[in-house]
Design an enzyme around this catalytic site. Structure first.
Site, PDB file in Angstrom:
ATOM      1  CD  GLN A   1      38.684  46.378  43.673  1.00  0.00           C
ATOM      2  OE1 GLN A   1      38.323  45.918  44.332  1.00  0.00           O
ATOM      3  NE2 GLN A   1      38.362  47.058  43.831  1.00  0.00           N
ATOM      4  CB  SER A   2      42.962  41.738  48.715  1.00  0.00           C
ATOM      5  OG  SER A   2      42.719  41.063  49.743  1.00  0.00           O
ATOM      6  CG  ASN A   3      38.486  38.750  46.215  1.00  0.00           C
ATOM      7  OD1 ASN A   3      37.884  39.248  46.172  1.00  0.00           O
ATOM      8  ND2 ASN A   3      39.401  37.512  45.533  1.00  0.00           N
TER       9      ASN A   3
END
Ligand code: PLP
Length: 357
Positions: free
Chosen positions: A85-87
């Site tokens: 779920q990397s920003n």
């Protein structure tokens, strides 16, 4: 006295061209209710969640410089990696798409979240990014030593597709891959300059800056900014994944590379990199009661949403430090909101369970 003037630092940063991708300056606001409720120092918030690229966040500052570097190197694809779920990966995909650069994201399952189109993974899908999902150790951030072979293989494959890839290191922080200068950290020296200029306009003397730290570019840049321009401002980095000994060394490397890139006659020492690691608790990306309470507290008191992995942990730390009497009552503390709110949604079940108890 400051080691450098703001105009000198601005001149050095101007040697690094950037694309205009975001709205600057981001707002600097006082958190009146929060300050009053906690009864400690005056707390301000720097709204880097409002940069305006995708859902905002610290990574978009970094990408203004990095996208320019991609274009300078005539690359037409960008390969990068981080957690599921990397920003960072979302922001990279959004910035890349604007310039017709193909985003290829290698996402590691560092926590127990489903591979559903939710949060950043949904946004990556809307952006039509190439997404490659890999297994990883849970509760730990991804380290390049462990995944180097995977990145290399993807880079080679992208070349076979006929592209010229730019390999961007995780978070745009540590020099590596195609990024020869610490561009992410340079963008945060710039953010410190911006903060000082805003503070001066508001008649504000900042004693502390507090922020979440992961891949280290934000921390490295802010620490260099403070050392160059206002050494009595302490920059507190709240680690979300790594212990302060080994991680401190990495951030020091980023800070020293930044000083070198900007040709500053400044010596960055271990003591200039302040990292608190006692708030990692259960591990990277794992929500706990204090974080869920901090998220709700700030939402109720200020109408601002924090994220569950970074800013929520940093806020839980800030609240704890105030309660322990770490700050003086007259201190002015600036909390950097570094974005990441899309990750609230895939964490909904954990969050609701914790808030219900
Ligand atoms: C929302 C958010 N805040 C803070 C950080 C930490 O920034 P840095 O990687 O520069 O240490 C990250 C990194 O991914 C992030 O996504």
């Amino acid at each position: 006295m400051a080691a450098f003037s703001i105009s000198e630092i601005k001149k050095r940063i101007a040697d690094f061209p950037k694309k205009n991708l975001i709205h600057l300056p981001t707002p600097l606001q006082k958190l009146e209710n929060l300050s009053q409720e906690l009864g400690g120092p005056e707390i301000y918030i720097k709204r880097d969640d409002m940069t305006g690229l995708a859902f905002g966040g610290n990574k978009s500052r970094k990408l203004e410089f990095i996208i320019q570097d991609v274009l300078n190197k005539k690359a037409d694809a960008i390969v990068t990696w981080a957690s599921l779920q990397s920003n960072w990966c979302l922001q990279t995909a959004a910035a890349a798409r604007k310039f017709d650069i193909r985003p290829i994201l290698i996402l590691f399952k560092t926590y127990d979240l489903p591979e559903e189109y939710d949060g950043n993974l949904l946004l990556d899908y809307i952006l039509d990014a190439d997404v490659i999902i890999k297994e990883a150790e849970k509760g730990k951030a991804v380290r390049i030593e462990d995944i180097y072979e995977i990145v290399k293989a993807v880079e080679n494959e992208v070349k076979e597709w006929g592209h010229t890839p730019y390999v961007a290191p995780i978070g745009g922080s540590m020099v590596g891959g195609s990024m020869e200068k610490p561009l992410g950290a340079i963008s945060y020296v710039n953010a410190f300059v911006e903060l000082l200029e805003q503070a001066a306009k508001q008649g504000l003397e900042i004693n502390y800056v507090l922020h979440a730290t992961g891949s280290g570019g934000t921390k490295g840049g802010l620490a260099v900014g403070a050392k160059a321009l206002k050494e009595d401002t302490k920059v507190l980095g709240i680690s979300v994944s790594e212990n302060k000994e080994s991680y401190g060394k990495e951030v020091l490397t980023i800070a020293r590379d930044t000083v070198k890139a900007l040709s500053l006659d400044l010596s960055m020492a271990k003591e200039d990199i302040i990292i608190l690691d006692e708030y990692i608790k259960e591990g990277y990306g794992i929500l706990n009661k204090e974080v869920s309470k901090a998220l709700r507290f700030v939402a109720i008191k200020e109408g601002i949403f924090l994220d569950p992995v970074y800013t929520g942990k940093a806020m839980a730390a800030l609240i704890d430090l105030v309660q322990k009497g770490y700050f003086k009552k007259r201190d002015k503390v600036v909390f950097f909101h570094t974005g990441g709110t899309p990750a609230l949604f895939p964490n909904k079940q954990h969050l609701v369970n914790l808030l219900k108890k």
